[in-house]
Motif scaffolding. Structure first.
Motif, short mmCIF file in Angstrom:
data_model
loop_
_atom_site.label_atom_id
_atom_site.label_comp_id
_atom_site.label_asym_id
_atom_site.label_seq_id
_atom_site.Cartn_x
_atom_site.Cartn_y
_atom_site.Cartn_z
N GLN A 192 -5.57 10.49 4.35
CA GLN A 192 -4.24 10.63 4.66
C GLN A 192 -3.51 9.57 3.44
O GLN A 192 -3.71 8.29 3.43
N TYR A 193 -2.36 9.95 3.04
CA TYR A 193 -1.74 9.43 2.06
C TYR A 193 -0.30 9.08 2.91
O TYR A 193 0.39 9.90 3.33
N VAL A 194 0.03 7.75 2.79
CA VAL A 194 0.95 7.15 4.09
C VAL A 194 2.24 6.97 2.91
O VAL A 194 1.95 5.90 2.24
N ALA A 195 3.27 7.35 3.01
CA ALA A 195 4.30 7.40 2.07
C ALA A 195 5.43 6.37 2.79
O ALA A 195 5.60 6.57 4.12
N TYR A 196 5.82 5.27 1.92
CA TYR A 196 6.75 4.63 2.59
C TYR A 196 7.97 4.48 1.69
O TYR A 196 8.00 4.83 0.35
N ASP A 197 9.23 4.20 2.17
CA ASP A 197 10.48 4.51 1.47
C ASP A 197 10.88 3.00 0.69
O ASP A 197 11.80 2.50 1.01
N ALA A 246 -2.08 8.78 -6.83
CA ALA A 246 -3.10 8.94 -5.53
C ALA A 246 -3.76 10.20 -5.87
O ALA A 246 -5.05 10.38 -5.79
N ILE A 247 -3.16 11.12 -6.04
CA ILE A 247 -3.68 12.66 -6.14
C ILE A 247 -4.63 12.57 -7.39
O ILE A 247 -5.79 13.08 -7.46
N VAL A 248 -3.99 12.06 -8.69
CA VAL A 248 -4.81 12.09 -9.77
C VAL A 248 -6.13 11.23 -9.57
O VAL A 248 -7.13 11.73 -9.92
N VAL A 282 -2.04 -0.28 7.11
CA VAL A 282 -3.27 0.56 6.31
C VAL A 282 -3.87 -0.73 5.42
O VAL A 282 -3.35 -1.57 5.24
N PRO A 283 -5.03 -0.03 4.99
CA PRO A 283 -5.80 -1.07 4.32
C PRO A 283 -5.52 -1.35 2.82
O PRO A 283 -5.79 -2.39 2.21
N VAL A 284 -4.91 -0.42 2.07
CA VAL A 284 -4.77 -0.46 0.62
C VAL A 284 -3.24 0.25 0.19
O VAL A 284 -2.84 1.22 0.93
N VAL A 285 -2.50 -0.55 -0.57
CA VAL A 285 -1.24 -0.04 -1.07
C VAL A 285 -1.10 0.06 -2.56
O VAL A 285 -1.82 -0.97 -3.29
N LEU A 323 -12.79 3.50 4.92
CA LEU A 323 -11.47 3.70 4.67
C LEU A 323 -10.98 5.05 4.78
O LEU A 323 -11.60 6.04 4.10
N THR A 324 -9.71 5.23 5.17
CA THR A 324 -9.32 6.79 5.44
C THR A 324 -7.89 6.80 4.99
O THR A 324 -7.43 7.97 4.23
N ARG A 325 -6.95 5.58 5.17
CA ARG A 325 -5.56 5.84 4.76
C ARG A 325 -5.34 5.22 3.35
O ARG A 325 -5.91 3.92 3.25
N PHE A 326 -4.29 5.68 2.48
CA PHE A 326 -3.95 5.04 1.20
C PHE A 326 -2.64 5.14 1.15
O PHE A 326 -1.66 6.10 1.27
N ALA A 327 -1.87 4.12 0.98
CA ALA A 327 -0.40 3.73 1.22
C ALA A 327 0.37 3.80 -0.10
O ALA A 327 -0.11 3.21 -0.94
#
Length: 334
Positions: A190-195, A177-179, A209-212, A161-165
């Motif tokens: 990659q951190y994928v940011a949604y509004d 996510a940073i913590v 994305v695999p995880v949110v 896994l590479t993307r975290f939403a």
């Protein structure tokens, strides 16, 4: 954080009242301000997030009952953007006449405020009350068959896994996510940011994305339908929505409670007359005790909890004063 000692539980146990003068008021009408003229026109309640998220869901369950208590129309307006700062700015900059108020949730919006450092002062808002506490969690698309936080971390470490939403960059989910990246070696690329939670959850459901990471209330419908699975709840207090989901400390990791749970609060623009604040607060208190809200709470696990305006002020100021001492905010500003 200090807690109010004066706590009263109502008939079903799904709502508690905290703070000064916290007596149960089921069935009582809201007190009118001394002028006797408020409200005389429709009120706007601003949700600084997209439709479909936890704050929006609570608003659409609670505000109709507040409207009934006040015998006055209340229109819900979603104003997403800038990690909830756009809508929060509209709340604080509105005319202080009681016809615009809204909700935001320490430590989430205060973190966005600390990161983006807008010109206006978030602590100038007039706290009305608190109405719930909500934990964050990590939720995954079932196709990955992730079994708990340890398994999730191993999947990221292996590169599977590479993307975290999550929600907007610079907000509480980005911070969490940073913590977790620093403390748990959650090595996403990659951190994928949604509004908003709604779009983020849709992305995980679709496989984009695999995880949110989002609140338990926001993810509830997707988990119930089988489109997502709960991996971990980020508060050691757990979740009434997902009582079986383990927290990081349950899984052998350090606690991150200081960013793992929201206190849901309502605010008015600064300099609003206190009798208007008290009218709104009493109306919310009564609305939370209605059969409609308590039945919804009982059936969904979305616990409601009333707290005084002092409690809302404490939650806001505690976030503003504590988070910078615990987290390097510059990592979110880069």
């Amino acid at each position: 954080m200090a807690r109010d000692n004066n706590v009263a539980t109502t008939r079903r146990g799904f709502i508690t009242t905290t703070g000064a003068g916290a007596a149960a008021l089921a069935g009582c009408s809201a007190l009118q301000p001394s002028s006797g003229e408020y409200p005389s026109q429709s009120i706007t309640y601003i949700v600084p997030f997209s439709q479909g998220g936890g704050t929006d869901t609570y608003a659409r369950k609670i505000m109709p009952q507040v409207s009934n208590e006040m015998d006055n129309g209340i229109a819900i307006e979603n104003v997403p953007g800038a990690a909830s700062l756009k809508g929060t700015s509209e709340i604080l900059r509105a005319k202080p006449d009681g016809y615009t108020f809204g909700g935001f949730n320490p430590p989430s919006t205060p973190i966005s405020y600390l990161v983006h450092q807008p010109e206006w002062d978030i602590t100038n808002g007039m706290p009305v009350c608190t109405y719930a506490r909500t934990p964050y969690g990590i939720f995954a698309n079932p196709e990955h068959n992730i079994e708990g936080l340890k398994d999730l971390i191993e999947r990221y470490q292996s590169g599977e896994l590479t993307r975290f939403a999550g929600l907007g960059r610079g907000g509480i989910v980005n911070l969490a996510a940073i913590v977790m990246k620093n403390e748990y070696d959650l090595n996403y690329e990659q951190y994928v940011a949604y509004d908003g939670a709604g779009p983020a959850i849709k992305a995980a459901v679709s496989g984009e994305v695999p995880v949110v990471a989002t609140t338990d209330t926001a993810a509830q419908s997707a988990v119930k339908s089988g489109d997502l699975e709960a991996v971990s709840i980020l508060s050691s207090d757990g979740s009434s929505v997902f009582p079986e989901a383990q927290s990081p400390s349950d899984s052998g990791f350090s606690s991150i409670d200081y960013i793992g749970q929201l206190t849901r609060c309502m605010f008015l623009p600064p300099e609003t007359p206190t009798d208007i604040r008290d009218t709104l607060a009493e109306s919310v208190k009564s609305a939370l005790q209605t059969d409609e809200v308590q039945t919804w709470s009982e059936e969904t696990g979305n616990a409601v909890e009333y707290g005084s305006h002092e409690r809302a002020k404490e939650a806001l100021e505690d976030s503003i004063n504590t988070i910078p001492d615990r987290v390097d905010m510059s990592k979110l500003r880069s």
